[in-house]
Design a protein around this motif. Structure first.
Motif: not given
Length: 263
Positions: A169-174, A214-215, A234-241
């Motif tokens: 997705h690249s921009d997961l957020s609320y 890391l970004v 990988r960065t999606d997984q951080h945002a999802l968490s």
């Protein structure tokens, strides 16, 4: 009274929209169709030469990859996926389904909707903060902890499905995930910014509070530097968490007072 604009999509279908901006995101202006069954979102800025090709891939090939396989109908409620690409007066845009009605505030805020949010989209920020929940949002909109657990499950399933298709997705957020705690429902939006690792590069670094550290650490490196970390699965997984943590505990996992090492 606003006029009706008619045009054809990239694949020759006829669509129309009411020539009145009904919403604005970070990059796009949103217009409603006459029957409010879809929206047309035009990018405000001129896009690079490959943007149209990228959007057509998302609306055609990658949409087909998600929806045409067995069980594909399940994902229609979890994604607001672009269905076509359009061009009008030099602007590039996408056609997407209208959000399900339950993703708009039915009651809004407390004290007779003092904030005037009734009818607006249910951005997750209203439900991921203890202050917003306890001070502003009407109790009828809040749901309970179990419905927030279900929201986390729905978002995780949607993100896993994207990743299984080789997409990020690249921009997961609320901001880019609508939620309905009263029903335990969620819908991932802003699909037009998908990343295909090795083929379609990311358009944005992400949204503050959800960007992988890391970004942030490597963003000053040149774009082609192999050490630079760009939005990806990988960065999606951080945002999802982070998202799931906030929906369950109503606070950000990395925000808080600075604690100095005394060792």
């Amino acid at each position: 009274m606003a006029s009706i604009v008619s045009l054809k999509t990239h694949d020759g279908r006829d669509i129309s929209y009411v020539d009145e901006v009904k919403g604005q995101g970070g990059m796009k202006d949103v217009y409603f169709s006459p029957n409010r069954d879809y929206v047309v979102a035009f990018f405000r800025d001129k896009q690079d030469p490959g943007a149209k090709e990228r959007l057509i891939l998302i609306a055609d090939k990658f949409r087909e990859r998600i929806y045409s396989q067995e069980g594909g109908a399940y994902w229609k409620d979890l994604f607001c996926w672009p269905t076509a690409v359009v061009e009008h007066q030099g602007r590039l845009g996408v056609v997407a389904p209208f959000y399900n009605p339950n993703f708009f505030f039915a009651v809004g805020s407390r004290n007779g909707d003092s904030l005037g949010i009734k009818g607006r989209e249910k951005e997750g920020k209203w439900f991921a903060s203890a202050k917003n929940r306890n001070t502003f949002i009407d109790p009828k909109e809040l749901g309970d902890w179990s419905s927030h657990l279900k929201i986390g499950l729905m978002i995780a399933r949607a993100v896993r499905r994207l990743h299984a298709a080789g997409l990020a997705h690249s921009d997961l957020s609320y901001k880019n995930v609508l939620v309905d705690p009263s029903r335990g429902a969620a819908c991932v939006i802003d699909i037009d910014g998908l990343v295909v690792p090795g083929k379609i590069p990311p358009l944005v670094a992400g949204t503050p509070d959800f960007i992988d550290p890391l970004v942030m650490m490597t963003q000053r490196l040149p774009l082609g530097d192999p050490q630079r970390v760009l939005p990806s699965i990988r960065t999606d997984q951080h945002a999802l968490s982070v998202l799931i943590y906030m929906y369950l505990l109503y606070r950000h996992p990395l925000r808080g007072p600075k604690v100095h090492d005394v060792g």
